[in-house]
Design an enzyme around this catalytic site. Structure first.
Site, PDB file in Angstrom:
ATOM      1  N   GLU A   1     -21.489 -35.991  30.298  1.00  0.00           N
ATOM      2  CA  GLU A   1     -22.368 -37.146  30.101  1.00  0.00           C
ATOM      3  C   GLU A   1     -22.341 -38.074  31.311  1.00  0.00           C
ATOM      4  OE1 GLU A   1     -20.444 -36.175  26.034  1.00  0.00           O
ATOM      5  OE2 GLU A   1     -19.948 -36.009  28.161  1.00  0.00           O
TER       6      GLU A   1
ATOM      7  N   ALA B   1     -10.906   0.540  27.833  1.00  0.00           N
ATOM      8  CA  ALA B   1     -11.894   1.500  28.322  1.00  0.00           C
ATOM      9  C   ALA B   1     -11.546   2.852  27.738  1.00  0.00           C
ATOM     10  CB  ALA B   1     -11.882   1.549  29.847  1.00  0.00           C
TER      11      ALA B   1
ATOM     12  N   ARG C   1     -11.212 -11.972  33.682  1.00  0.00           N
ATOM     13  CA  ARG C   1      -9.838 -12.469  33.825  1.00  0.00           C
ATOM     14  C   ARG C   1      -9.808 -13.921  34.302  1.00  0.00           C
ATOM     15  NH1 ARG C   1      -6.830  -7.231  36.693  1.00  0.00           N
ATOM     16  NH2 ARG C   1      -6.867  -5.864  34.844  1.00  0.00           N
TER      17      ARG C   1
ATOM     18  N   GLY D   1      -1.318  -1.389  26.234  1.00  0.00           N
ATOM     19  CA  GLY D   1      -1.923  -0.102  25.876  1.00  0.00           C
ATOM     20  C   GLY D   1      -2.273   0.001  24.407  1.00  0.00           C
TER      21      GLY D   1
END
Length: 358
Positions: A52, A158, A188, A288
């Protein structure tokens, strides 16, 4: 233009600062006089002037007399407390802005409706709830942090066309193409922390940094119950702040913090609480499979970003599987497909569509 159009402009302005405002939200503001935009602004980074204030600063000298007859559009309620900067609600009252149109009420307890009350008590017309779902999505990290007292959790992996995330022998295997890799590095810079499990850290020796994109580095987090990771690995290279979650000791070694926790069923909630205490608004879990599946099984995820390539492995470590409680969209990134899943159990169910900012 409609109120919705102006609020979308606010959101576009706000997202120019993605990754730079935490633990504050992303906010944009637009000042309009009789259908003409006379000022725009956004919160550039934590500690700087709010949207603002920047919007009012950007009003041309010749247009400043028009401010009391103008409407300010802003995607989040103007703040009402003294922090690093003074309250924006009081600044709008002092400028005698005629009307304020808002997408979302601020969930932060020191604001949470107080900014709106200040404006209304001063005679300013206030309209709220314009594109509230879209506004919630833009600031989902901020809303999650204050509403659930934990970071917003993004799962990312992936997988090959036949749904494997790594070869059976766990040798590092690049599944996705260059465009997807660059996008991940951009992501990231936008999140507060990034996390992997012990096996990924040992086998892949990841850097967990945003080397392919300009921006801040996330806090690196790895699980290492018995402190097995060699100090020659990248996680000890001091290029970014790093937490090694372990059961042995609490210590600080340069840029590496050994964080002691109990490795039982409460480990992930313990970690999320610790991150909340350190005002980390979001975390991206990059693997993982065991770590990802633990978050999924405990219902600790808000969205999942899954790349699928045309590569095949025929055998290997199976990709995680989400429960069937999600909304989704699909887009192409280079030669890879990217699927976004939004947890229906989360408070943030708005799915923006392939062309929108994640």
């Amino acid at each position: 233009m409609t109120s919705e159009n102006y609020i979308r402009l606010c959101m576009e302005q706000a997202q120019k600062a993605k990754g730079n405002t935490a633990p504050n939200p992303m906010v944009g503001a637009v000042l309009v006089h009789e259908g003409r935009i006379i000022g725009e602004g956004y919160h550039h980074f934590y500690g700087a002037d709010h949207a603002e204030v920047n919007c009012l600063k950007n009003v041309a000298e010749v247009d400043k007399p028009l401010i009391p007859e103008s409407t300010m559009y802003v995607n989040l309620e103007p703040c009402a407390h003294y922090g690093i900067t003074p309250p924006c609600a009081l600044r709008l009252v002092a400028e005698k802005v005629k009307k304020v149109v808002i997408a979302n009420t601020d969930p932060f307890e020191q604001v949470s409706g107080k900014g709106i009350s200040i404006l209304r008590e001063a005679g300013t017309t206030v309209e709220t709830g314009i594109l509230a779902d879209e506004g919630l999505w833009v600031n989902r990290r901020f809303f999650c942090f204050h509403s659930l007292q934990r970071p917003y959790i993004i799962l990312k992996w992936a997988q090959t066309k036949d749904r494997f995330i790594a070869p059976a022998d766990k040798i590092r295997f690049q599944i996705t193409g260059a465009e997807s890799q660059a996008l991940v590095h951009k992501w990231r810079t936008e999140e507060g922390a990034i996390m992997v499990g012990t096996t990924t850290a040992l086998n892949d020796n990841p850097q967990l940094t945003a080397r392919l994109h300009t921006g801040k580095q996330p806090l690196r987090i790895v699980l290492d119950r018995n402190l097995q990771i060699p100090h020659t690995h990248h996680l000890f290279d001091d290029t970014a702040a790093t937490w090694i979650i372990n059961e042995q000791m609490e210590a600080l070694e340069g840029n590496v913090h050994l964080v002691q926790m109990t490795f039982d069923d409460t480990l992930l909630p313990q970690l999320l609480h610790r991150l909340y205490e350190h005002r980390i608004l979001s975390i991206i879990i990059e693997g993982g499979a065991v770590l990802l599946n633990n978050f999924i099984s405990q219902g600790l995820w808000d969205e999942a970003r899954v790349f699928t390539s045309n590569a095949t492995l025929n055998n290997g470590i199976a990709a995680p599987r989400l429960p069937h409680e999600f909304d989704e969209f699909y887009k192409e990134v280079g030669e890879d497909g990217l699927q976004l899943y939004v947890n229906k159990s989360s408070a943030y169910q708005y799915v923006p569509g392939p062309s929108a900012e994640l």
